[in-house]
Design an enzyme around this catalytic site. Sequence first.
Site, PDB file in Angstrom:
ATOM      1  CG  ASN A 191      -2.242  -0.694   0.967  1.00  0.00           C
ATOM      2  OD1 ASN A 191      -2.671  -0.812  -0.184  1.00  0.00           O
ATOM      3  ND2 ASN A 191      -2.887  -1.155   2.018  1.00  0.00           N
ATOM      4  CG  ASP A 225      -3.578  -7.545   6.176  1.00  0.00           C
ATOM      5  OD1 ASP A 225      -4.169  -7.224   7.227  1.00  0.00           O
ATOM      6  OD2 ASP A 225      -2.353  -7.768   6.119  1.00  0.00           O
TER       7      ASP A 225
END
Length: 418
Positions: free
Chosen positions: A302, A336
């Site tokens: 990210n 996640d």
Amino acid sequence: MYHCNVCLYLIGEQKNLFEVIKNAEPLPHYTHEYVESSKPEKALMEKGDIIVVDMQGLDAKETLGSLLANKKETANLIVLADKEQTDLLMGEDLSAVTDIWTMPMSEKEMGFRFLKLQETHKMGSDFWQTRNYLDSMINSVPHMIWYKDKEGAHMKVNNFFCKTVNKTMEQIEGRGHYYIWDLDPEEYAKGEFICMESEFEVMEKRETCVFDEDVKIGDEMRKLTTYKSPLFDLDGSVMGTVGVALDVTQLRLYEQMLIKNANTDALTGLYNRRYVYEYIEGMDDNHITVFGIDLDNFKTINDVYGHQEGDKALVLAAKVLQECMSEDLVARIGGDEFMVIMLGEREPQDIEIVRKKIEKELDEAFSKEENLQKISASVGAAHSDKGKEGFDELVGMADEFMYREKQQKKERNGAVPR
């Protein structure tokens, strides 16, 4: 309430008796208008709503023929005739004659008969009003409405029904389900019975029943919620049914969409944490295996490549889990973190084989993506035979296992454990 102005056309010389009619009080919602002549006049015949003709001094047959030829179709025709004239007229077609009053007649009898005539005329107006109320109501409703006899023939339907089946009322009247819905012979044999089955239930129970029915409209199947009620005859027996159908196809799709949105993750399409607990609450199996899955180095992806690549990693993980654990419940429970729930008694070695399989499938999938090669999966597992009562404890055990796996990877890679 309706208002009715009645034109009374009085023909003949019975002035005294006609005064009885002219002095009669109109019934509620009625007003009277009077026209008179000694002999029938075409213009007045075409105007009269109620025609009273005194045959005294007139040629009965000729006068009757003129009246029948020129009066309004809806006009009431009352013939005043003596016994001889009445016998003479009996050989004529009197189907359009409302009544024959035999003369001579007293003023009291004239008043009585005229009152009954008014009541009969009002009954027709009341019937018209009732039918107008019914037609206006059912034709303003955006749902299918129908009336059927005991054999399933449609006796009356509303405009929306006609529009739905693309047929006129004349085409529908007296026809059954198979013709109206354009079913082929095989569909007819099946569909007609299914439709009539619910009709029989309503007639047997003699009360309103609600059904969910699938009906083919054009080339597509539609879901209908139908309300069906019995129609009773004068003797109290059931003579048919009346039904109202609401097309709930879009509503059902909307409900399914709401349920899906409430129970699934928007990004991956997997079940969410909420559904996991709903699933566990409703299960009967006491043997549960939980696999807790976390993506290693996901934050780095990210930070380096942006959230678009991060989302790509999450979607890929969901796809892999659905493919390799297709028989089990797969969920994204946040960020996640993923979870797989497998039911049924399992040996420890079998659970470990599945755990390593999940880890291997995910690692291989990420290794094939250029920007996702640094991601790997840490998978923990735990099994319990306590059922839903020990589920939270089981999830905690799987998480502990998963974090140990994550720590061991860091140590193997020379990272400082955190």
